[in-house]
Scaffold this motif. Structure first.
Motif, PDB file in Angstrom:
ATOM      1  N   LEU A  47     -59.544  -4.210  14.254  1.00 40.52           N
ATOM      2  CA  LEU A  47     -58.486  -3.779  13.344  1.00 40.52           C
ATOM      3  C   LEU A  47     -58.338  -4.778  12.192  1.00 40.52           C
ATOM      4  N   CYS A  84     -55.176  -6.043  10.726  1.00 43.68           N
ATOM      5  CA  CYS A  84     -53.739  -6.303  10.602  1.00 43.68           C
ATOM      6  C   CYS A  84     -53.487  -7.338   9.501  1.00 43.68           C
ATOM      7  N   GLY A  93     -57.724 -10.381  11.413  1.00 43.18           N
ATOM      8  CA  GLY A  93     -57.716  -9.043  10.835  1.00 43.18           C
ATOM      9  C   GLY A  93     -57.780  -9.028   9.329  1.00 43.18           C
ATOM     10  N   ASN A  97     -55.091  -4.631  21.559  1.00 40.50           N
ATOM     11  CA  ASN A  97     -54.566  -3.515  20.777  1.00 40.50           C
ATOM     12  C   ASN A  97     -54.890  -2.172  21.441  1.00 40.50           C
ATOM     13  N   ASN A 112     -57.213  -0.117  21.365  1.00 43.60           N
ATOM     14  CA  ASN A 112     -57.889   0.964  20.659  1.00 43.60           C
ATOM     15  C   ASN A 112     -59.238   1.271  21.294  1.00 43.60           C
ATOM     16  N   ASN A 138     -49.900   2.631  11.886  1.00 50.08           N
ATOM     17  CA  ASN A 138     -51.027   2.296  11.017  1.00 50.08           C
ATOM     18  C   ASN A 138     -50.631   1.483   9.785  1.00 50.08           C
ATOM     19  N   ARG A 145     -51.128  -1.946  12.024  1.00 54.13           N
ATOM     20  CA  ARG A 145     -52.392  -1.918  12.769  1.00 54.13           C
ATOM     21  C   ARG A 145     -53.402  -1.075  11.996  1.00 54.13           C
ATOM     22  N   ASN A 182     -56.526   0.621  10.451  1.00 57.40           N
ATOM     23  CA  ASN A 182     -57.741   1.163  11.092  1.00 57.40           C
ATOM     24  C   ASN A 182     -57.523   1.468  12.574  1.00 57.40           C
ATOM     25  N   GLY A 183     -56.281   1.343  13.030  1.00 57.72           N
ATOM     26  CA  GLY A 183     -55.979   1.639  14.419  1.00 57.72           C
ATOM     27  C   GLY A 183     -55.512   3.072  14.604  1.00 57.72           C
TER      28      GLY A 183
END
Length: 296
Positions: A15, A17, A23, A86, A88, A117, A120, A122-123
């Motif tokens: 991700l 962040c 991130g 996370n 994901n 989103n 986060r 791209n989560g």
């Protein structure tokens, strides 16, 4: 010897962040995956003195394919194990349950894709919900009480209105605990973008120049005496707030943990904290001594 040890499986993350060095791309040290042989040597050295292993720091632990093996290796010694994710990705929920993992923290900072989103990046909110369900189902199917699953909700400006909704979702999802945590910010722009509007959800007070921690920085620290960090490249860090390993101690690929923990270099940093902690740059925005969790 330290009762707790934070070990970083990897500094890579899936991700982006904006307030996380891994991130947002500002992490200065090399991206890597921890060598399993080095990890096992460290556990062998501390197994009689350590009571807990925290398997995270920067990066997403589940990206390391050997994570279940790491957990099992420590669990077989009777060491309490925790990791933070996370969620994901979840390659194999059965492997995570069978590893003996005691506590899993899942970062879920939103009760919808829209709010989730915003931080986060791209989560996927749906992936976290789906993977939580897979993990809860695996626990039930195997009759396992572990891992104890905590959802962690960092309260920010864009999600503070969803506190009631995340409580409802946590109850429906069958997780064991819901944690509310204050957000750590780094510059004046973050005040407008991320700091919640309600003061009780902030760890900072606003000043003319920007912001400062609500609690005065005292010349003491628990972490530097109880919870050092092993980064994924083997570097021994004094604490998790030294994200770029500025305060050098040594590398565990060619030194024992015991030697570095008791070294003059580590003691020099401890002495600085005890006599003039404000000189340590990493301490100026540190959560040590502050209640980072919110009762809500």
């Amino acid at each position: 010897m330290p009762p707790l040890l934070m070990i970083e499986p990897t500094s890579h993350c899936n991700l982006s962040c904006p307030l996380c060095p891994s991130g947002n791309g500002t992490l200065k040290r090399q991206r890597d995956f921890l060598d399993l042989k080095l990890y096992k040597r460290i556990i062998d050295e501390v197994e009689r003195t350590v009571i807990g292993i925290l398997l995270w720091n920067q990066g997403e632990p589940l990206l390391h394919r050997g994570l279940p093996e790491m957990i099992r290796y420590a669990s077989d010694y009777g060491i309490f194990t925790m990791t933070s994710t996370n969620l994901n990705i979840l390659p194999d929920p059965d492997a995570l349950v069978d590893s003996g993992l005691d506590h899993l923290i899942v970062s879920l900072d939103g009760a919808s894709q829209e709010t989730y989103n915003k931080y986060r990046i791209n989560g996927s909110f749906d992936k976290v919900m789906h993977n939580t369900a897979r993990l809860v189902e695996a626990k039930q199917r195997k009759g396992s009480q572990t891992p104890f699953i905590s959802w962690q909700f960092i309260i920010m400006k864009h999600n503070e209105h969803e506190i009631s909704e995340i409580k409802k979702l946590a109850s429906e999802a069958g997780v064991d605990n819901l944690i509310f945590k204050t957000v750590q910010i780094y510059n004046k722009e973050d005040i407008e973008n991320f700091l919640p509007t309600k003061d009780k959800y902030r760890r900072y007070k606003i000043t003319d120049d920007g912001f400062i921690l609500k609690k005065k920085i005292s010349n003491r620290c628990r972490r530097i005496f109880t919870q050092p960090v092993v980064n994924c490249d083997g570097e021994f860090a004094i604490c998790c707030f030294d994200k770029d390993n500025i305060y050098k101690v040594g590398n565990l690929t060619n030194h024992s943990l015991t030697r570095l923990w008791r070294s003059n270099r580590f003691n020099r940093w401890r002495n600085m904290v005890l006599h003039n902690r404000k000189k340590m740059g990493i301490c100026l925005n540190c959560g040590e001594g502050i209640n980072l969790k919110i009762k809500e």
